[in-house]
Design a protein around this motif. Structure first.
Motif, PDB file in Angstrom:
ATOM      1  N   VAL A 326       0.858  -1.179   0.000  1.00  0.00           N
ATOM      2  CA  VAL A 326       0.000   0.000   0.000  1.00  0.00           C
ATOM      3  C   VAL A 326       0.897   1.233   0.000  1.00  0.00           C
ATOM      4  O   VAL A 326       1.646   1.455   0.957  1.00  0.00           O
ATOM      5  N   LEU A 327       0.837   2.021  -1.079  1.00  0.00           N
ATOM      6  CA  LEU A 327       1.661   3.213  -1.232  1.00  0.00           C
ATOM      7  C   LEU A 327       0.777   4.450  -1.136  1.00  0.00           C
ATOM      8  O   LEU A 327       0.084   4.803  -2.083  1.00  0.00           O
ATOM      9  N   PRO A 328       0.787   5.123   0.018  1.00  0.00           N
ATOM     10  CA  PRO A 328      -0.010   6.346   0.147  1.00  0.00           C
ATOM     11  C   PRO A 328       0.470   7.432  -0.813  1.00  0.00           C
ATOM     12  O   PRO A 328       1.620   7.420  -1.263  1.00  0.00           O
ATOM     13  N   ALA A 329      -0.405   8.378  -1.123  1.00  0.00           N
ATOM     14  CA  ALA A 329      -0.060   9.489  -2.011  1.00  0.00           C
ATOM     15  C   ALA A 329       1.121  10.261  -1.441  1.00  0.00           C
ATOM     16  O   ALA A 329       1.321  10.326  -0.218  1.00  0.00           O
ATOM     17  N   ALA A 330       1.919  10.847  -2.338  1.00  0.00           N
ATOM     18  CA  ALA A 330       3.108  11.574  -1.922  1.00  0.00           C
ATOM     19  C   ALA A 330       2.744  12.661  -0.910  1.00  0.00           C
ATOM     20  O   ALA A 330       1.802  13.430  -1.102  1.00  0.00           O
ATOM     21  N   GLY A 331       3.484  12.688   0.185  1.00  0.00           N
ATOM     22  CA  GLY A 331       3.274  13.694   1.206  1.00  0.00           C
ATOM     23  C   GLY A 331       2.151  13.409   2.176  1.00  0.00           C
ATOM     24  O   GLY A 331       1.889  14.214   3.072  1.00  0.00           O
ATOM     25  N   GLU A 332       1.469  12.259   2.029  1.00  0.00           N
ATOM     26  CA  GLU A 332       0.311  11.974   2.869  1.00  0.00           C
ATOM     27  C   GLU A 332       0.476  10.712   3.714  1.00  0.00           C
ATOM     28  O   GLU A 332      -0.494  10.186   4.243  1.00  0.00           O
ATOM     29  N   PHE A 333       1.700  10.217   3.840  1.00  0.00           N
ATOM     30  CA  PHE A 333       1.896   8.949   4.541  1.00  0.00           C
ATOM     31  C   PHE A 333       1.417   9.008   5.985  1.00  0.00           C
ATOM     32  O   PHE A 333       0.710   8.117   6.451  1.00  0.00           O
ATOM     33  N   ASP A 334       1.795  10.060   6.714  1.00  0.00           N
ATOM     34  CA  ASP A 334       1.428  10.139   8.131  1.00  0.00           C
ATOM     35  C   ASP A 334      -0.080  10.101   8.334  1.00  0.00           C
ATOM     36  O   ASP A 334      -0.598   9.335   9.156  1.00  0.00           O
ATOM     37  N   ALA A 335      -0.797  10.957   7.577  1.00  0.00           N
ATOM     38  CA  ALA A 335      -2.253  11.027   7.720  1.00  0.00           C
ATOM     39  C   ALA A 335      -2.908   9.725   7.281  1.00  0.00           C
ATOM     40  O   ALA A 335      -3.840   9.235   7.926  1.00  0.00           O
ATOM     41  N   ALA A 460       3.301  -8.182   8.846  1.00  0.00           N
ATOM     42  CA  ALA A 460       2.944  -6.808   8.506  1.00  0.00           C
ATOM     43  C   ALA A 460       4.139  -5.918   8.766  1.00  0.00           C
ATOM     44  O   ALA A 460       4.962  -6.198   9.648  1.00  0.00           O
ATOM     45  N   GLY A 461       4.237  -4.823   8.009  1.00  0.00           N
ATOM     46  CA  GLY A 461       5.381  -3.952   8.205  1.00  0.00           C
ATOM     47  C   GLY A 461       5.196  -2.581   7.596  1.00  0.00           C
ATOM     48  O   GLY A 461       4.227  -2.304   6.892  1.00  0.00           O
ATOM     49  N   ARG A 462       6.134  -1.706   7.887  1.00  0.00           N
ATOM     50  CA  ARG A 462       6.182  -0.368   7.311  1.00  0.00           C
ATOM     51  C   ARG A 462       7.621  -0.085   6.927  1.00  0.00           C
ATOM     52  O   ARG A 462       8.558  -0.498   7.625  1.00  0.00           O
ATOM     53  N   VAL A 463       7.824   0.617   5.825  1.00  0.00           N
ATOM     54  CA  VAL A 463       9.152   1.012   5.376  1.00  0.00           C
ATOM     55  C   VAL A 463       9.158   2.520   5.248  1.00  0.00           C
ATOM     56  O   VAL A 463       8.402   3.087   4.447  1.00  0.00           O
ATOM     57  N   VAL A 464       9.979   3.189   6.046  1.00  0.00           N
ATOM     58  CA  VAL A 464      10.012   4.654   6.046  1.00  0.00           C
ATOM     59  C   VAL A 464      11.429   5.205   5.958  1.00  0.00           C
ATOM     60  O   VAL A 464      11.615   6.400   5.737  1.00  0.00           O
ATOM     61  N   ASP A 465      12.430   4.369   6.125  1.00  0.00           N
ATOM     62  CA  ASP A 465      13.819   4.822   6.162  1.00  0.00           C
ATOM     63  C   ASP A 465      14.641   4.055   5.148  1.00  0.00           C
ATOM     64  O   ASP A 465      14.868   2.857   5.296  1.00  0.00           O
TER      65      ASP A 465
END
Length: 472
Positions: A326-335, A460-465
């Motif tokens: 799941v790739l959120p829209a650019a600039g909207e990951f946090d929300a 499940a996971g998240r990639v942010v760095d």
């Protein structure tokens, strides 16, 4: 099991109870055991996309798909199983939410399934308010009489999945080492010699979890017992989970340890070519660009986009298991991450078509290890760690409490597929359409490894760095 059967995630309203209609943006909304190792769309109103919240979900209904037909052993009503699968999914979102609060800038990976199973075995011995709190925190939707058979049914289903995987051919046709598909789970209990454990409790764990009791000498040789448990975990995770129980986590007051281990290795149904992998930028959550190895290919797979948020589902070689990115829209990951939910995942999956996707995504590997005590406290599980009632575990008043919950996980994703492993230990002591689209995963994203016929979130996971994404 036919590979084209719709998922439990999108079962009937029993699974998605209360989720029909508009989706909210509110983010608050002695060893007796063996030692052997084409979819319907929801509301297509174009005005729903790009709504005022910027998330593009308002106005989309959660899809309603046919009832799953699932052969289970032990037998259990399919609707009851669906209810618990939804609970397992909700727990995966709860865990990621709590863990990201602890480490907001880090890549994370966990196995909600492993955590849920290990604590379900623990829950089998809980009584009164302790049991009620655990059921609420762990999103157990069923009563004990149905809950444990539901987990037993999932365990049996995964055992069949693993057995069927032995016949899955290498998609590359090049005879690579290792299986094209493997999914194995194992459970065990480790009890203090001389403690009078309740026979009904042990029989339940054996019947539904295959968790035989292994007697150890915690009081006299705690270090030896710790090493023995760690060796068991290592063997059942292909040595990917080492030293699950760190030094000092087991001592003379330990009376019981309940363990789950899960190991997954699968090739993509459509492997990437290593020749097409090349360096490319990945923009981290902090806006910094890092050069990563980016895989490329053009494939027809399930894809959806709502309000700029993209989803792609990549099948593994057995067809029943997939990675959902799941790739959120650019600039909207946090929300997006704060508002993401089971219902939104269902909506995205319900909107998929099969265009040709020009896909670029990074290879990555993540290792995580957590103590889940504070996490479970935040989810409302308080009594289990203090004023606990685990009288269903032993004969008489035992005074047992949970002293530690340790979860460790590993994932590696490359051109050929995915290898993942996780283990959880509960220590007790006394007292995640156009004809042609592009998807470049070059910014923070979420990912889930799902067993599709049951829609159980295995990992499940998240990639942010990006800086730590491909560390050796």
């Amino acid at each position: 099991m036919p590979s084209d059967r719709r998922t439990v995630l999108a079962l009937t309203g029993a699974l998605l109870a209360g989720a029909a209609g508009c989706l909210s943006d509110d983010p608050a909304d002695d060893d007796t055991g063996s030692d052997d190792p084409g979819d319907d769309h929801a509301d297509d109103d174009d005005s729903a996309a790009g709504s005022s919240d910027g998330n593009g979900f308002d106005g989309y209904d959660v899809p309603d798909f046919p009832q799953l037909e699932l052969a289970t052993d032990p037998e259990i009503d399919e609707t009851a199983l669906a209810e618990q699968v939804r609970g397992n999914l909700e727990l995966s979102f709860d865990l990621l939410a709590q863990l990201r609060e602890q480490e907001p800038d880090d890549n994370l990976f966990c196995s909600p399934y492993s955590v849920s199973v290990a604590l379900a075995m623990t829950y089998a011995g809980a009584r009164g308010d302790t049991a009620a709190e655990m059921a609420d925190a762990l999103r157990y939707e069923l009563e004990g009489d149905d809950l444990h058979p539901a987990f037993g049914a999932l365990e049996a289903e995964f055992a069949r999945r693993n057995e069927d995987g032995e016949d899955v051919d290498d998609p590359t046709g090049e005879g690579h080492d290792g299986p094209a598909f493997q999914l194995s789970t194992a459970n065990s209990t480790w009890g203090e010699e001389g403690v009078d454990f309740d026979e009904a409790f042990l029989e339940l764990l054996e019947a539904y979890y295959g968790a035989g009791m292994r007697l150890v000498d915690f009081s006299g040789s705690p270090e030896e017992a710790r090493e023995r448990i760690n060796e068991w975990v290592e063997e059942r995770t292909n040595d990917r989970i080492e030293d699950l129980l760190p030094g000092g986590s087991i001592d003379a007051s330990t009376r019981l340890v309940l363990t789950n281990a899960i190991y997954f290795e699968a090739m993509w149904k459509y492997p990437f070519s290593e020749e097409d992998t090349e360096p490319a930028p990945f923009t981290g959550l902090d806006g910094e660009e890092t050069e990563v190895e980016m895989m490329h290919q053009s494939i027809e797979v399930p894809y959806a986009e709502i309000g700029g948020h993209q989803l792609v589902e990549l099948p593994y070689a057995n067809d029943d298991t997939s990675m959902v990115i799941v790739l959120p829209a650019a600039g909207e990951f946090d929300a997006f991450e704060a508002a993401f939910s089971v219902d939104r995942l269902a909506t995205l999956l319900g909107e998929t078509s099969r265009p040709e996707v020009e896909l670029a995504m990074p290879t990555f590997d993540i290792e995580s290890k957590f103590s889940l005590v504070e996490t479970m406290r935040e989810l409302g599980m308080e009594r289990a760690f203090g004023d606990a009632d685990f009288s269903g575990m032993t004969e008489g008043d035992n005074g047992l409490v949970i002293s530690e919950i340790i979860h460790q996980s590993f994932v590696e994703v490359d051109e050929l597929g995915t290898e993942a492993a996780a283990a959880t230990a509960v220590v007790m002591e006394e007292s995640a359409p156009p004809d042609r689209v592009e998807l470049t995963v070059d910014r923070p994203f979420l990912f889930f490894v799902l067993d599709r016929p049951t829609e159980t979130p295995l990992f499940a996971g998240r990639v942010v760095d990006g800086e730590t994404l491909q560390e050796e």
